[in-house]
Design a protein around this motif. Structure first.
Motif, PDB file in Angstrom:
ATOM      1  N   LYS A  73       0.722  -1.659   0.236  1.00 23.88           N
ATOM      2  CA  LYS A  73       0.242  -0.035  -0.083  1.00 23.88           C
ATOM      3  C   LYS A  73       0.761   1.349  -0.801  1.00 23.88           C
ATOM      4  O   LYS A  73       1.561   1.419   0.899  1.00 23.88           O
ATOM      5  CB  LYS A  73      -1.315   0.094   0.980  1.00 23.88           C
ATOM      6  CG  LYS A  73      -1.763   1.247   1.040  1.00 23.88           C
ATOM      7  CD  LYS A  73      -2.578   1.148   2.331  1.00 23.88           C
ATOM      8  CE  LYS A  73      -4.194   1.998   2.468  1.00 23.88           C
ATOM      9  NZ  LYS A  73      -4.903   1.388   3.402  1.00 23.88           N
ATOM     10  N   THR A  74       0.762   2.068  -0.684  1.00 24.22           N
ATOM     11  CA  THR A  74       2.348   2.924  -1.720  1.00 24.22           C
ATOM     12  C   THR A  74       0.425   4.410  -1.559  1.00 24.22           C
ATOM     13  O   THR A  74       0.175   4.698  -2.267  1.00 24.22           O
ATOM     14  CB  THR A  74       2.783   2.930  -2.511  1.00 24.22           C
ATOM     15  OG1 THR A  74       3.060   1.250  -2.502  1.00 24.22           O
ATOM     16  CG2 THR A  74       3.194   4.199  -2.280  1.00 24.22           C
ATOM     17  N   ASP A  79       2.283  14.961  -8.688  1.00 25.59           N
ATOM     18  CA  ASP A  79       2.816  15.344  -9.147  1.00 25.59           C
ATOM     19  C   ASP A  79       4.177  13.677  -8.915  1.00 25.59           C
ATOM     20  O   ASP A  79       4.773  13.324  -9.924  1.00 25.59           O
ATOM     21  CB  ASP A  79       3.864  15.852  -8.743  1.00 25.59           C
ATOM     22  CG  ASP A  79       4.224  16.018  -7.480  1.00 25.59           C
ATOM     23  OD1 ASP A  79       4.221  15.197  -7.547  1.00 25.59           O
ATOM     24  OD2 ASP A  79       5.531  16.647  -7.071  1.00 25.59           O
ATOM     25  N   GLY A  80       3.534  12.220  -8.705  1.00 28.06           N
ATOM     26  CA  GLY A  80       4.513  11.701  -8.543  1.00 28.06           C
ATOM     27  C   GLY A  80       5.646  10.879  -7.242  1.00 28.06           C
ATOM     28  O   GLY A  80       6.230  10.251  -7.042  1.00 28.06           O
ATOM     29  N   LYS A  81       5.388  11.662  -6.121  1.00 25.41           N
ATOM     30  CA  LYS A  81       6.658  11.504  -5.803  1.00 25.41           C
ATOM     31  C   LYS A  81       5.354  10.395  -4.386  1.00 25.41           C
ATOM     32  O   LYS A  81       4.596  10.754  -3.898  1.00 25.41           O
ATOM     33  CB  LYS A  81       6.818  12.989  -4.334  1.00 25.41           C
ATOM     34  CG  LYS A  81       7.470  12.591  -4.051  1.00 25.41           C
ATOM     35  CD  LYS A  81       8.195  14.053  -3.032  1.00 25.41           C
ATOM     36  CE  LYS A  81       9.252  13.889  -1.402  1.00 25.41           C
ATOM     37  NZ  LYS A  81      10.279  13.057  -2.074  1.00 25.41           N
ATOM     38  N   ILE A  82       6.628   9.650  -4.103  1.00 31.17           N
ATOM     39  CA  ILE A  82       5.768   8.615  -3.116  1.00 31.17           C
ATOM     40  C   ILE A  82       6.334   8.755  -2.018  1.00 31.17           C
ATOM     41  O   ILE A  82       7.458   9.809  -1.098  1.00 31.17           O
ATOM     42  CB  ILE A  82       6.869   7.437  -3.061  1.00 31.17           C
ATOM     43  CG1 ILE A  82       7.119   6.376  -4.737  1.00 31.17           C
ATOM     44  CG2 ILE A  82       6.951   6.085  -1.548  1.00 31.17           C
ATOM     45  CD1 ILE A  82       8.181   5.437  -4.631  1.00 31.17           C
ATOM     46  N   ASP A 154       4.408   1.316 -11.604  1.00 27.12           N
ATOM     47  CA  ASP A 154       4.223   1.052 -12.582  1.00 27.12           C
ATOM     48  C   ASP A 154       2.467   1.581 -13.069  1.00 27.12           C
ATOM     49  O   ASP A 154       1.646   2.182 -14.069  1.00 27.12           O
ATOM     50  CB  ASP A 154       3.878  -0.541 -13.764  1.00 27.12           C
ATOM     51  CG  ASP A 154       5.819  -0.799 -14.856  1.00 27.12           C
ATOM     52  OD1 ASP A 154       6.125  -0.048 -14.186  1.00 27.12           O
ATOM     53  OD2 ASP A 154       6.034  -1.366 -14.763  1.00 27.12           O
ATOM     54  N   ASP A 155       1.831   1.096 -12.402  1.00 25.01           N
ATOM     55  CA  ASP A 155       0.335   0.992 -11.724  1.00 25.01           C
ATOM     56  C   ASP A 155      -0.094   2.347 -11.446  1.00 25.01           C
ATOM     57  O   ASP A 155      -0.858   2.881 -12.086  1.00 25.01           O
ATOM     58  CB  ASP A 155      -0.198   0.205 -10.945  1.00 25.01           C
ATOM     59  CG  ASP A 155      -0.264  -2.336 -11.292  1.00 25.01           C
ATOM     60  OD1 ASP A 155      -0.576  -1.536 -13.144  1.00 25.01           O
ATOM     61  OD2 ASP A 155      -0.123  -2.338 -10.868  1.00 25.01           O
ATOM     62  N   MET A 156       0.905   3.309 -10.677  1.00 25.24           N
ATOM     63  CA  MET A 156       0.869   4.345 -10.127  1.00 25.24           C
ATOM     64  C   MET A 156       1.006   5.206 -11.017  1.00 25.24           C
ATOM     65  O   MET A 156      -0.048   6.318 -11.015  1.00 25.24           O
ATOM     66  CB  MET A 156       2.021   4.328  -8.653  1.00 25.24           C
ATOM     67  CG  MET A 156       1.078   3.466  -7.795  1.00 25.24           C
ATOM     68  SD  MET A 156       2.361   3.979  -6.170  1.00 25.24           S
ATOM     69  CE  MET A 156       3.706   3.423  -6.269  1.00 25.24           C
ATOM     70  N   ALA A 157       1.927   4.945 -12.084  1.00 17.71           N
ATOM     71  CA  ALA A 157       2.503   5.801 -12.904  1.00 17.71           C
ATOM     72  C   ALA A 157       1.203   6.045 -14.476  1.00 17.71           C
ATOM     73  O   ALA A 157       0.771   6.828 -14.570  1.00 17.71           O
ATOM     74  CB  ALA A 157       3.690   5.153 -13.651  1.00 17.71           C
ATOM     75  N   HIS A 158       0.597   4.919 -14.443  1.00 21.62           N
ATOM     76  CA  HIS A 158      -0.595   4.287 -15.562  1.00 21.62           C
ATOM     77  C   HIS A 158      -1.399   5.360 -14.932  1.00 21.62           C
ATOM     78  O   HIS A 158      -2.542   6.106 -14.943  1.00 21.62           O
ATOM     79  CB  HIS A 158      -0.353   3.250 -15.531  1.00 21.62           C
ATOM     80  CG  HIS A 158      -1.617   3.441 -16.134  1.00 21.62           C
ATOM     81  ND1 HIS A 158      -3.391   2.797 -16.029  1.00 21.62           N
ATOM     82  CD2 HIS A 158      -2.107   2.800 -17.697  1.00 21.62           C
ATOM     83  CE1 HIS A 158      -3.904   2.720 -16.793  1.00 21.62           C
ATOM     84  NE2 HIS A 158      -3.557   2.730 -18.061  1.00 21.62           N
ATOM     85  N   ASP A 159      -1.745   5.115 -13.095  1.00 18.70           N
ATOM     86  CA  ASP A 159      -3.094   6.289 -12.817  1.00 18.70           C
ATOM     87  C   ASP A 159      -3.054   7.416 -12.849  1.00 18.70           C
ATOM     88  O   ASP A 159      -3.834   7.895 -13.296  1.00 18.70           O
ATOM     89  CB  ASP A 159      -3.760   5.823 -11.498  1.00 18.70           C
ATOM     90  CG  ASP A 159      -3.937   3.915 -11.438  1.00 18.70           C
ATOM     91  OD1 ASP A 159      -4.445   2.986 -12.655  1.00 18.70           O
ATOM     92  OD2 ASP A 159      -4.025   3.137 -10.350  1.00 18.70           O
TER      93      ASP A 159
END
Length: 208
Positions: A73-74, A79-82, A154-159
């Motif tokens: 769970k992330t 803007d894509g920063k974890i 990859d999933d998060m980048a796509h979303d």
């Protein structure tokens, strides 16, 4: 020698091992399997004893890589920063413990991947199951968690509609980053490796 000596209750200086050229270890040769049995048979009979595995024997009697159940769970900004990650790992050790503790420990340390994550929580278990014993394999838990966190990247980048390469660039370790255990990293080449791989692969053309 130590394992055979302990199994046969003999002094280690009475055990002589003449090894053939075996190449690299890669984890699979960390275990003893039939060696104590063959040594005992030889000791009892006073004769040389040879054991040969068939392919079927190899799969039934030797060790396998640890299967994992992995929940990730992330939390990530737009803007894509974890921002945070919570991980739960269940490591299937099979019928005996063997290298499960070491494998699970490595998996925990590496479960965040090569990414800067300020807030990380990892919960992990090694369990016994009625299956073939697992053992040391190349990577010690790294391939399993790598599959999980990179798939999720990859999933998060796509979303989020972000290039998967860019989302990795943004979060990757850099010189002076700290690992989840607090180790300050030096000679970090994650981003350089990403750039070289992308160039050689032709990522920009492929990702249009």
């Amino acid at each position: 020698r130590a394992d055979i000596a302990r199994t046969l209750n003999m002094p280690i200086n009475r055990i002589r091992v003449i090894a053939t050229v075996v190449g690299g270890n890669f984890g699979g040769k960390n275990e003893i399997t039939t060696e104590p049995i063959l040594a005992l048979l030889s000791k009892k009979t006073g004769r040389p004893v040879k054991g040969i595995y068939t392919r079927e024997d190899e799969f039934m009697s030797s060790t396998t890589r640890h299967p994992f159940i992995m929940d990730y769970k992330t939390g990530m900004s737009k803007d894509g920063k974890i921002l945070a990650r919570k991980v739960r790992l269940v490591c299937d050790g099979g019928a005996y413990c063997s290298w499960s503790e070491t494998t699970l420990g490595k998996a925990c340390i590496l479960s965040a991947g090569p990414y800067n994550i300020e807030n990380l929580y990892v919960e992990a278990y090694a369990v016994y199951t009625n299956k073939t014993m697992t053992g040391a394999m190349r990577g010690f838990g790294a391939p399993q968690v790598c599959f999980a966190y990179e798939s999720q990247m990859d999933d998060m980048a796509h979303d989020l509609g972000i290039d998967p390469l860019d989302i990795r660039r943004m979060n990757a370790f850099h010189e002076g980053s700290a690992s989840p255990t607090g180790q300050v990293l030096e000679s970090v080449v994650v981003r350089d490796s990403l750039e070289m791989a992308a160039e050689r692969f032709g990522w920009q053309d492929w990702n249009k």
